[in-house]
Design a protein around this motif. Structure first.
Motif, PDB file in Angstrom:
ATOM      1  N   PRO A  47       0.824  -1.217   0.000  1.00 23.73           N
ATOM      2  CA  PRO A  47       0.000   0.000   0.000  1.00 23.73           C
ATOM      3  C   PRO A  47       0.855   1.264   0.000  1.00 23.73           C
ATOM      4  O   PRO A  47       1.978   1.268   0.514  1.00 23.73           O
ATOM      5  N   PRO A  48       0.330   2.344  -0.554  1.00 20.28           N
ATOM      6  CA  PRO A  48       1.083   3.602  -0.575  1.00 20.28           C
ATOM      7  C   PRO A  48       1.067   4.345   0.754  1.00 20.28           C
ATOM      8  O   PRO A  48       1.898   5.211   0.991  1.00 20.28           O
ATOM      9  N   GLU A  49       0.118   4.012   1.610  1.00 19.73           N
ATOM     10  CA  GLU A  49      -0.036   4.737   2.873  1.00 19.73           C
ATOM     11  C   GLU A  49       0.366   3.865   4.053  1.00 19.73           C
ATOM     12  O   GLU A  49       0.111   2.660   4.086  1.00 19.73           O
ATOM     13  N   TYR A  50       1.005   4.512   5.047  1.00 18.52           N
ATOM     14  CA  TYR A  50       1.364   3.812   6.280  1.00 18.52           C
ATOM     15  C   TYR A  50       0.091   3.421   7.039  1.00 18.52           C
ATOM     16  O   TYR A  50      -0.887   4.157   7.063  1.00 18.52           O
ATOM     17  N   GLY A  51       0.118   2.247   7.672  1.00 20.71           N
ATOM     18  CA  GLY A  51      -1.022   1.801   8.463  1.00 20.71           C
ATOM     19  C   GLY A  51      -1.939   0.856   7.729  1.00 20.71           C
ATOM     20  O   GLY A  51      -2.854   0.280   8.321  1.00 20.71           O
ATOM     21  N   GLN A  52      -1.718   0.672   6.430  1.00 23.22           N
ATOM     22  CA  GLN A  52      -2.518  -0.268   5.661  1.00 23.22           C
ATOM     23  C   GLN A  52      -1.777  -1.591   5.524  1.00 23.22           C
ATOM     24  O   GLN A  52      -0.553  -1.658   5.704  1.00 23.22           O
ATOM     25  N   SER A  53      -2.519  -2.652   5.208  1.00 21.37           N
ATOM     26  CA  SER A  53      -1.919  -3.972   5.034  1.00 21.37           C
ATOM     27  C   SER A  53      -1.648  -4.250   3.560  1.00 21.37           C
ATOM     28  O   SER A  53      -2.259  -3.648   2.675  1.00 21.37           O
ATOM     29  N   MET A  54      -0.727  -5.173   3.310  1.00 21.06           N
ATOM     30  CA  MET A  54      -0.507  -5.618   1.944  1.00 21.06           C
ATOM     31  C   MET A  54      -1.736  -6.377   1.465  1.00 21.06           C
ATOM     32  O   MET A  54      -2.370  -7.098   2.233  1.00 21.06           O
ATOM     33  N   SER A  55      -2.064  -6.234   0.196  1.00 21.14           N
ATOM     34  CA  SER A  55      -3.195  -6.957  -0.371  1.00 21.14           C
ATOM     35  C   SER A  55      -2.679  -8.053  -1.309  1.00 21.14           C
ATOM     36  O   SER A  55      -1.724  -7.848  -2.059  1.00 21.14           O
ATOM     37  N   GLU A  56      -3.308  -9.212  -1.248  1.00 14.06           N
ATOM     38  CA  GLU A  56      -2.876 -10.337  -2.071  1.00 14.06           C
ATOM     39  C   GLU A  56      -3.286 -10.119  -3.523  1.00 14.06           C
ATOM     40  O   GLU A  56      -4.443  -9.842  -3.826  1.00 14.06           O
ATOM     41  N   VAL A  57      -2.308 -10.245  -4.419  1.00 13.53           N
ATOM     42  CA  VAL A  57      -2.568 -10.170  -5.861  1.00 13.53           C
ATOM     43  C   VAL A  57      -2.810 -11.558  -6.425  1.00 13.53           C
ATOM     44  O   VAL A  57      -3.763 -11.788  -7.175  1.00 13.53           O
ATOM     45  N   ALA A  58      -1.949 -12.510  -6.044  1.00 13.77           N
ATOM     46  CA  ALA A  58      -2.086 -13.873  -6.564  1.00 13.77           C
ATOM     47  C   ALA A  58      -1.275 -14.832  -5.723  1.00 13.77           C
ATOM     48  O   ALA A  58      -0.198 -14.480  -5.211  1.00 13.77           O
ATOM     49  N   GLU A  59      -1.776 -16.043  -5.579  1.00 16.97           N
ATOM     50  CA  GLU A  59      -0.986 -17.118  -4.992  1.00 16.97           C
ATOM     51  C   GLU A  59      -0.347 -17.892  -6.129  1.00 16.97           C
ATOM     52  O   GLU A  59      -1.020 -18.290  -7.087  1.00 16.97           O
ATOM     53  N   LEU A  60       0.952 -18.114  -6.040  1.00 15.18           N
ATOM     54  CA  LEU A  60       1.688 -18.831  -7.077  1.00 15.18           C
ATOM     55  C   LEU A  60       1.757 -20.302  -6.694  1.00 15.18           C
ATOM     56  O   LEU A  60       2.542 -20.698  -5.835  1.00 15.18           O
ATOM     57  N   LYS A  61       0.934 -21.087  -7.320  1.00 11.84           N
ATOM     58  CA  LYS A  61       0.867 -22.505  -6.972  1.00 11.84           C
ATOM     59  C   LYS A  61       1.775 -23.327  -7.894  1.00 11.84           C
ATOM     60  O   LYS A  61       2.167 -22.895  -8.955  1.00 11.84           O
ATOM     61  N   GLY A  62       2.068 -24.529  -7.441  1.00  7.79           N
ATOM     62  CA  GLY A  62       2.847 -25.440  -8.263  1.00  7.79           C
ATOM     63  C   GLY A  62       4.135 -25.906  -7.635  1.00  7.79           C
ATOM     64  O   GLY A  62       4.698 -26.920  -8.053  1.00  7.79           O
ATOM     65  N   ALA A  63       4.637 -25.187  -6.637  1.00  5.90           N
ATOM     66  CA  ALA A  63       5.891 -25.587  -6.011  1.00  5.90           C
ATOM     67  C   ALA A  63       5.730 -26.928  -5.302  1.00  5.90           C
ATOM     68  O   ALA A  63       4.754 -27.154  -4.591  1.00  5.90           O
ATOM     69  N   GLU A  64       6.693 -27.795  -5.499  1.00  8.28           N
ATOM     70  CA  GLU A  64       6.684 -29.118  -4.880  1.00  8.28           C
ATOM     71  C   GLU A  64       7.804 -29.167  -3.849  1.00  8.28           C
ATOM     72  O   GLU A  64       8.970 -29.294  -4.180  1.00  8.28           O
ATOM     73  N   GLY A  65       7.446 -29.028  -2.584  1.00  9.91           N
ATOM     74  CA  GLY A  65       8.447 -29.032  -1.531  1.00  9.91           C
ATOM     75  C   GLY A  65       9.013 -27.642  -1.303  1.00  9.91           C
ATOM     76  O   GLY A  65       8.416 -26.633  -1.696  1.00  9.91           O
ATOM     77  N   PRO A  66      10.174 -27.561  -0.661  1.00  8.75           N
ATOM     78  CA  PRO A  66      10.743 -26.260  -0.297  1.00  8.75           C
ATOM     79  C   PRO A  66      10.957 -25.347  -1.507  1.00  8.75           C
ATOM     80  O   PRO A  66      11.434 -25.787  -2.555  1.00  8.75           O
ATOM     81  N   ILE A  67      10.591 -24.082  -1.352  1.00  8.59           N
ATOM     82  CA  ILE A  67      10.830 -23.086  -2.392  1.00  8.59           C
ATOM     83  C   ILE A  67      12.288 -22.648  -2.315  1.00  8.59           C
ATOM     84  O   ILE A  67      12.799 -22.327  -1.245  1.00  8.59           O
ATOM     85  N   LYS A  68      12.954 -22.631  -3.461  1.00  7.32           N
ATOM     86  CA  LYS A  68      14.368 -22.284  -3.528  1.00  7.32           C
ATOM     87  C   LYS A  68      14.626 -20.883  -4.079  1.00  7.32           C
ATOM     88  O   LYS A  68      15.767 -20.416  -4.066  1.00  7.32           O
ATOM     89  N   GLY A  69      13.593 -20.239  -4.572  1.00 17.55           N
ATOM     90  CA  GLY A  69      13.806 -18.895  -5.072  1.00 17.55           C
ATOM     91  C   GLY A  69      12.593 -18.320  -5.766  1.00 17.55           C
ATOM     92  O   GLY A  69      11.738 -19.056  -6.278  1.00 17.55           O
ATOM     93  N   LEU A  70      12.500 -16.989  -5.763  1.00 15.40           N
ATOM     94  CA  LEU A  70      11.509 -16.225  -6.511  1.00 15.40           C
ATOM     95  C   LEU A  70      12.261 -15.111  -7.226  1.00 15.40           C
ATOM     96  O   LEU A  70      12.991 -14.343  -6.589  1.00 15.40           O
ATOM     97  N   VAL A  71      12.097 -15.023  -8.542  1.00 15.46           N
ATOM     98  CA  VAL A  71      12.836 -14.036  -9.319  1.00 15.46           C
ATOM     99  C   VAL A  71      11.910 -13.396 -10.339  1.00 15.46           C
ATOM    100  O   VAL A  71      11.330 -14.094 -11.179  1.00 15.46           O
ATOM    101  N   TRP A  72      11.770 -12.076 -10.282  1.00 11.60           N
ATOM    102  CA  TRP A  72      10.942 -11.362 -11.246  1.00 11.60           C
ATOM    103  C   TRP A  72      11.646 -11.262 -12.593  1.00 11.60           C
ATOM    104  O   TRP A  72      12.883 -11.218 -12.681  1.00 11.60           O
TER     105      TRP A  72
END
Length: 394
Positions: free
Chosen positions: A113-138
């Motif tokens: 959020p752009p303002e202090y005091g607000q929470s992050m909002s979920e855009v999407a859950e990235l499904k498909g990972a099998e076991g421990p996640i080793k990285g996220l790269v844009w």
């Protein structure tokens, strides 16, 4: 201001919970960093901190670091953070749930959020990972594509305009085990993963291996980073305490080996604007700033200038005609200026625990600071020494 405000000073920010991941927010006036916590018995959080790039350290003033916001992260322990290089409000987290009934691994894209005091909002859950996640790269140049890594798979996920994720590429690297990965910043059809003692690159257009090296380090490789200015060069770090520089045209062996750590190397990062500078961190509690100018684009440019006799002849003719001052530019000084030799610029020992997180500042006003994060939740911001900033300004 550029370079180090004070050679002996470091700005410090403390977090109560343990932490091991940090990422720079892009396109901001001052350097900002996201930090994710790793608490088992407390609610996890994402801290957003800001460094005043114009402040001076060590002069009696208060610390240039301030807390911008703390966002609740109820999903679980945050092991990976990835800030979009294109859209400053997008942040991805890779985390493990810590409830008695659920210890699964998940990944989520959030909007900050752009303002202090607000929470992050979920855009999407990235499904498909099998076991421990080793990285996220844009994706380096797009805000709707992200790479999701688990131990055996590379998955390219694309978000549509509504935020719905679709897996557009699924590359299996088994029986090898992935430890980390990166997206090529220049050749964006290439991604790389470290696999046990080696590394592999894959072409996303064909989903096939492009090149690799099976035994790049004597022990496990923990990290890899591409040179932002040279499409062929990249760096790796591993459990053999070494940082190695590679040229994809010469993968029989590395082109430079850097020795300075005494334990596992967890991070290696090129400066995003000045590829002469590299930072690394490890479980020896150290952060090391390296100068590798001999393998930078600057040396290549200098070589191309010095081997152009026709350009020299033209400059001499112009000088004899009395117009040399019109041809002289600051870039000419940069080409002819003596460059600092390769080696360790400085070793920073501000931490008392393993340094798992490392990131260069990504603000519009400074590329000379970097933040490191140790397991106890200590964030330290350091600066490139002034003489190196002076040498590489142009």
């Amino acid at each position: 201001m550029y370079g180090a405000p004070s050679e002996s000073s470091a700005a410090i920010y403390g977090i109560t919970n343990k932490a091991r991941c940090i990422a720079a927010q892009t396109k901001t006036d001052n350097s900002r960093f996201f930090v994710g916590t790793l608490a088992i018995n407390a609610e996890n959080e994402v801290h957003l901190i800001e460094v005043n790039d114009q402040a001076s350290l060590g002069d009696g003033h208060e610390s240039p670091i301030r807390k911008v916001a703390v966002y609740p992260h109820k999903g679980g322990e945050i092991w990976h953070l990835a800030a979009s290089p294109v859209e400053p409000s997008l942040l991805a987290t890779g985390y493990q749930c810590v409830t008695p009934a659920d210890s699964s691994w998940r990944a989520t894209v959030w909007r900050v959020p752009p303002e202090y005091g607000q929470s992050m909002s979920e855009v999407a859950e990235l499904k498909g990972a099998e076991g421990p996640i080793k990285g996220l790269v844009w994706h380096p140049k797009e805000d709707n594509a992200i790479m999701l890594l688990d131990s055996e798979h590379i998955r390219q996920v694309v978000l549509d305009s509504a935020g719905t994720p679709t897996i557009t590429n699924n590359i299996a690297v088994s029986p090898l085990t992935i430890t980390s990965g990166q997206w090529h910043p220049l050749l964006t059809y290439l991604v790389a993963v470290t696999t046990e003692t080696g590394f592999r690159t894959y072409d996303l257009r064909s989903s096939k291996k492009a090149f690799g090296f099976k035994s790049a380090h004597q022990d496990a490789i923990r990290c890899l980073d591409f040179n932002p200015s040279n499409a062929y060069c990249f760096a790796t770090g591993g459990d053999d305490c070494k940082v190695k520089i590679w040229d994809s045209r010469k993968t029989v062996q590395c082109v430079k080996e850097l020795a300075g750590h005494s334990h596992w190397v967890w991070n290696v990062k090129y400066n995003p604007c000045h590829d002469e500078l590299l930072i690394s961190s490890g479980s020896d509690c150290k952060v090391i700033l390296w100068n590798i100018v001999s393998l930078s684009h600057r040396v290549a440019s200098k070589a191309s200038v010095s081997t152009a006799p026709q350009a020299a002849a033209s400059a001499a003719a112009a000088a004899s005609a009395g117009i040399d001052s019109a041809l002289h530019t600051p870039e000419d000084d940069a080409v002819n200026r003596p460059l600092p030799p390769d080696g360790i610029v400085k070793t920073y020992d501000d931490h008392e625990d393993s340094v798992y997180g490392l990131a260069w500042g990504a603000s519009s006003s400074s590329s000379w600071n970097f933040a490191s994060l140790s397991y106890v939740g200590r964030v330290v911001v350091n600066y490139v020494p002034q003489e190196y900033a002076d040498a590489y300004m142009l």
